[in-house]
Every structure is written in C-alpha cells, then in structure tokens.
Write a protein that holds these residues in place. Sequence first.
Motif, PDB file in Angstrom:
ATOM      1  N   ARG A  56       6.966   6.920  -7.898  1.00 54.11           N
ATOM      2  CA  ARG A  56       8.126   6.040  -7.708  1.00 54.11           C
ATOM      3  C   ARG A  56       7.816   4.864  -6.781  1.00 54.11           C
ATOM      4  NH1 ARG A  56      12.986  10.540  -7.059  1.00 54.11           N
ATOM      5  NH2 ARG A  56      12.255  11.895  -8.735  1.00 54.11           N
ATOM      6  N   SER A  57       6.549   4.702  -6.439  1.00 51.14           N
ATOM      7  CA  SER A  57       6.145   3.569  -5.589  1.00 51.14           C
ATOM      8  C   SER A  57       6.967   3.499  -4.306  1.00 51.14           C
ATOM      9  CB  SER A  57       6.271   2.245  -6.360  1.00 51.14           C
ATOM     10  OG  SER A  57       5.457   2.263  -7.509  1.00 51.14           O
ATOM     11  N   LEU A  58       7.038   4.637  -3.627  1.00 51.61           N
ATOM     12  CA  LEU A  58       7.798   4.695  -2.385  1.00 51.61           C
ATOM     13  C   LEU A  58       6.936   4.266  -1.200  1.00 51.61           C
ATOM     14  CD1 LEU A  58       9.527   8.174  -2.885  1.00 51.61           C
ATOM     15  CD2 LEU A  58      10.298   5.916  -3.666  1.00 51.61           C
ATOM     16  N   THR A  59       7.596   3.830  -0.157  1.00 52.52           N
ATOM     17  CA  THR A  59       6.914   3.542   1.101  1.00 52.52           C
ATOM     18  C   THR A  59       7.545   4.381   2.197  1.00 52.52           C
ATOM     19  OG1 THR A  59       6.402   1.279   0.440  1.00 52.52           O
ATOM     20  CG2 THR A  59       6.322   1.765   2.785  1.00 52.52           C
ATOM     21  N   LEU A  60       6.698   5.147   2.896  1.00 55.33           N
ATOM     22  CA  LEU A  60       7.141   5.940   4.046  1.00 55.33           C
ATOM     23  C   LEU A  60       6.493   5.342   5.281  1.00 55.33           C
ATOM     24  CD1 LEU A  60       7.557   7.874   1.606  1.00 55.33           C
ATOM     25  CD2 LEU A  60       6.824   9.754   3.072  1.00 55.33           C
ATOM     26  N   THR A  61       7.302   4.927   6.230  1.00 56.63           N
ATOM     27  CA  THR A  61       6.747   4.280   7.420  1.00 56.63           C
ATOM     28  C   THR A  61       7.282   4.946   8.674  1.00 56.63           C
ATOM     29  OG1 THR A  61       6.722   2.187   6.202  1.00 56.63           O
ATOM     30  CG2 THR A  61       6.412   2.081   8.589  1.00 56.63           C
ATOM     31  N   GLY A  62       6.364   5.504   9.438  1.00 56.50           N
ATOM     32  CA  GLY A  62       6.742   6.045  10.733  1.00 56.50           C
ATOM     33  C   GLY A  62       6.755   4.938  11.766  1.00 56.50           C
ATOM     34  N   PHE A  63       7.599   5.080  12.754  1.00 62.68           N
ATOM     35  CA  PHE A  63       7.608   4.054  13.790  1.00 62.68           C
ATOM     36  C   PHE A  63       8.095   4.639  15.105  1.00 62.68           C
ATOM     37  CE2 PHE A  63      12.094   2.744  14.588  1.00 62.68           C
ATOM     38  CZ  PHE A  63      12.720   3.555  13.651  1.00 62.68           C
ATOM     39  N   THR A  64       7.626   4.022  16.158  1.00 63.13           N
ATOM     40  CA  THR A  64       8.190   4.266  17.474  1.00 63.13           C
ATOM     41  C   THR A  64       8.560   2.896  18.001  1.00 63.13           C
ATOM     42  OG1 THR A  64       6.004   4.156  18.480  1.00 63.13           O
ATOM     43  CG2 THR A  64       6.802   6.324  17.841  1.00 63.13           C
ATOM     44  N   LEU A  65       9.441   2.875  18.975  1.00 63.27           N
ATOM     45  CA  LEU A  65      10.060   1.612  19.325  1.00 63.27           C
ATOM     46  C   LEU A  65       9.138   0.665  20.094  1.00 63.27           C
ATOM     47  CD1 LEU A  65      12.757   0.469  18.614  1.00 63.27           C
ATOM     48  CD2 LEU A  65      13.628   1.254  20.806  1.00 63.27           C
TER      49      LEU A  65
END
Lengths: 341, 341
Positions: free
Chosen positions: B272-281
């Motif tokens: 499904r061409s998804l993007t998962l992006t982790g982040f911290t502030l």
Amino acid sequence: MDIPTQSTRVLLNARPTGRPTHADFQVETVDLPPLATGQVRVVNEFCSVDPYMRGRMNDVKSYVPPFALGEPLVGAAVGRVVASEADDVAVGDVVLHGDGWRDVAQLDAAAVRVVEEVPGVPTSAFLGILGMTGLTAWVGLTQIARFREGDAVLVSGAAGAVGSAAGQIARLKGASRVVGSAGTPEKVAALVERYGFDAGIDYRAAPIRSQLPDAAPDGIDVYFDNVGGDHLEAALDVMTTGGRVALCGAISAYNATEPQPGPDNMTNVVTRSLTLTGFTLAAYQHHMPEFLAEVGPWVRSGELVFDETVVDAVGDVGRTVDAFLGLLDGENTGKMVVRTA
Amino acid sequence: MDIPTQSTRVLLNARPTGRPTHADFQVETVDLPPLATGQVRVVNEFCSVDPYMRGRMNDVKSYVPPFALGEPLVGAAVGRVVASEADDVAVGDVVLHGDGWRDVAQLDAAAVRVVEEVPGVPTSAFLGILGMTGLTAWVGLTQIARFREGDAVLVSGAAGAVGSAAGQIARLKGASRVVGSAGTPEKVAALVERYGFDAGIDYRAAPIRSQLPDAAPDGIDVYFDNVGGDHLEAALDVMTTGGRVALCGAISAYNATEPQPGPDNMTNVVTRSLTLTGFTLAAYQHHMPEFLAEVGPWVRSGELVFDETVVDAVGDVGRTVDAFLGLLDGENTGKMVVRTA
C-alpha cells in the motif's frame, strides 16, 4: 521465418497454498485470430518472472489485481514484432509489453513500447537492469530512502537483480559502506567480488540478527529491504538515528500461509526517528529518463554489472513455471528471465 | 513568602523491571547551597510526568540518556523565580525548565525559559497544550504524517494529552473523519463529546483490530500512533494506499520485559506504499512559533479544549511517584501534572 499462428502459454490452474507446485499451472496452445487493425504479433524473446507474481496468485486485494483462475498469466516480456497492422510499430521492432508467460503475443500496439537495442547487450536487459529492475533499485535508493553520499547502506536479497543493482548504485553514488545479505556462500562471495559490496552476510549460516552488527560496526543509515521478516528486525537493531528504510519486497512472507510476526523492536522506529517507506514502482515510472541518464552510462562502461539467470524455455513454455518456482526458492543469481525464442 | 532553603526531590533507587513500584524510588530533602552568580532559585508550581520517562529508567541507549541510579529524576517543570543572581531573570518571573520531580529547583538562568502568563490559564498549560504536548501533536500531524485537508485520521491513546490535542488539531484543520481509541468507556465518551472526534473505540472492550474497520469504514489516511503493538497492527489493516503513520510512542511496550512481536501485516507497508515515521521532538523545537501561531488562538477561543489530571503533591513530593505510576496505568485524562506549590 514463418509467422507463427499459435501461442503456447501458461494458465493459473489453482490458487497455490504456500509454495506453488506444478499442479497449480497448466500449459495450453491456442490458435491466434487474424490480426485486427491496430494490433501487432510479437515473438517473445524473453519473459520475466518476478516475486510479486506470487502475490497475484492469491485472491486478495493488492496493488495489482489477482490473476484470474483458468486464465493466462501475464508479466513483462520483450520480443520482436513479426506482423503489424499498426502504423507506429513496424515488423522487426523490439518491443516491451505485458503479455509474458507465452512464446507468441498478440496485442494492441498501444500496449507495447518500442525500445532501442543497445549493441552487445541482450534484449533481456530491458526486463532487468535497463528496465523495471534497475529503476526499482534506483527509485528505492534515491527517492524512497533518500540516499545521501556517505551513507552506510544495507541491502537484503542483495544477490538478486534489484538488490545487486541497489548495492552497486549505492557504491557508485558514494556510500561509505555497502553491506548485503544472500542465502548461499557463492552468492555472498559474488556480492563482494563481483558487485563490489564491502561485506556480505550468509543469512542461512546464522541468524542475520547475530551477524549484522559485525558487518555494520558503525550502523546502517539506509536499508533497502527486499526480504522483510528477520532481516527487517535485524536492520532495526543497527539503524542509526534518522535512518531510512525503503521497503521494496517481503520475499520472506510471500509463501507464508499464516501471518508472520513483525519485528519485535518496532519501538526503535520511535526512539531513533526512523522512516520506513513501502513503495511499488507504479507511482515512480516518470523517473525513467533520470534513471537512464544516471545508470545507463555505468552499464555501458561496465562499472555497474548485472547478472541474469536464463532458463531456456524454447519449445517448452512450461519451463517458465520451473523458472518461477526456482526464483521463489532463490535459485537465481541476478534477474531471472525465461528465453522463449 | 520566605525563600525556601531546602529542596525535596525524588531519586531513582533501582531500575524497574516491568511496571515500576514505589521501591524503585526514594524521596530525599537536601539543603540548597547559596545561589551562585548566574543562578536562579525556582519554586516549582507544576512538574510533568511523561511516558518517555519510563524508558529513561532502563539502562539502555536511547534518544535521551538513562537516568542515573541514586540521582534525582528530572523532567519538565514550571515555577516562579524566588531568588535570582542572574541579570536576565527576575524574581517573580514564571519559568519553564528541566528540574522537575522536586518542589524547589536551583539552576543556571541559561537553563530556564521565561514564559508569558496567559490570563485565566494556569501555568500548567506550559507543560501541556501550550508546550511540548501540544507541539508534539502538531508536529506529528503536520510535519511527520503530512496531514492534508480531507484526510481520515486515527489517533491511538486519544484521550491522553498528546492524543486529544492531535485529534482536535486534525478536526480543526479539516479532517474528513477523526477516530480515536482509549481504554475506558468514560474516555471514549470524552473523545466524542468533549474533543469532537467522530468515533471512539474502547480497545479494552474487544480487540481493536476487530473494531477499527467499522469505525473507519473508508479506511485511514493518517495514523497518529501513541501505542504501537496491537494498535499499529490494526491500523495497518485499514490504511489507504499512500497512507502515513506518525509513530510518536509505544506505551504498549514500555513495561514489557520481553520483546513484543511486531505487526503481522508489515507487508501492507509495501503493497500500500505506506510511510511509517518515528519521531521525537528534539529535532522539531524550531516549529514552536509556527505551532503557537496556529494553535494558540484555538486554545484561547476554546475551540481546542484540553484536560489535565492534577495530582496534589504539595508538602508530599513523593506523590509524584503516584502520578507517574498512574500515568503508566492510564489513570489520567489529558496531561498528567503534579502540583508542587
């Protein structure tokens, strides 16, 4: 050469459960109807078999519709036009099209793309390094994983067609280190000796998770994932902060009949600010000119080498099934193609 | 008011295994040294307890270093300056700083940020909706998940401080649908009635994976994930092609002593061409002015509401531990803060 009047092709006989078997396929020969206006008849020189085709054999919604039961399989093919009722395609033209898994195709000229032969390069290259395979590697690396000079790169399934291209493109674009995984000692040797990777991992010799830290002592900035499963998990262990993963395939899951557990270290995605991006090529076809401009010269100069495993199916189209099953079992080095003429 | 000369604070006594207990903490009262040049003494009005602190109690490398054993815990706090040997910070100023988990802080003026009180809004707001909490919600939605008007949005941990802000910001920015999950019927009711979500899911009533398809019949374009685990798996089932996931936290894993299996449907990321992006502030603090410009007016007008669960620790700083344990058990509605003066 007489113009052939029949086409021998492979049908999907049953939806495979787990690993496909020959019983899931059937070969038939049909008489072709006369060419209609606007149509061409093509003798396929090479047909492509690709991992994604396994997914299309299941009756599930995906980015491409499932193959229909009892209908001919399709896939990329390159061949020579032997008859034409179309203005813009001539007899003798080499064309790319989607009616593979057969020796002779007949289709609308609008559905074929005429390509310019490269002296000394077999037309099968248009199914691989100069086609979707090379473009997939380039798009995944540059557009999805946003590769930057100096990145340390990991490629899984690295002896495969896409993987070996991805690793070499990374090297040629200035990666600080290129690490690949493959499933036999011979393939691992080829990664270093033939494709110029800095290190290769035999994932069947020991769990990749235990081997990767030594192969990538400073971590991985970009991971080009063709495998999923244990490989993705191992990569998430060593990704550096801000690392980017291009998820291109999941060979490890294609034959699974039960859902496979995902990586047990997904929290690293949060704590290391990683980006995981899945992609399929459909949305990126427009990069073909940019890709050919950068990669074409490397192929012509020999700086970027590519391999093919050619299965000979001339006179025996059913051997396309052998090629496909061999692909799923990892028997290929480089792009798996089927010679049909 | 007399200027206090002592500070009562909470130390990390032992590294918790699984859920922390009171035995992992210790309260001590120390005499403060005289103010050095450039220092300020601050009576903390409110201290923050946050899920990420659980991670810092483990001795593992992460985006913030682990808390040291036997040393005072730290965290965001807001208080009033009661003594100053610094030119740019005056007695009476309200300041934000990092020496929480205590009633009185003494630190360099360079380590505090003077904030402007908003009439009618308690200073605790600077620990929440007008501080890191609100900014986290806004950054995750707009910068990480690249929210676009018309997106259908899912927020997990949606009754929490970040989650309720994320859902409301999505609504105010024109989401087509906002769905949230929470762990009690009361919280689920608050999602719809108080925060204006279109639908709420009680993930303790039935597996979220079985409930989500009904709550998001047209799928989810943007998922703001505070939970991980089963929630991420459920979301991957219903994400639309090109969908984006902002991975903000993984409460489901914080107390786990064994690695938790990841989603069993990671292949959807590819197909499904998804993007998962982790982040911290940390990398996004510079968006604070843009955030305040957009969200500030919504808070003042009451279009964006926020909740606090205030634990009273005046005269009993050890109750900060109760607040932290309650946070991990999901006892808060909205931002969990500790009143220390």
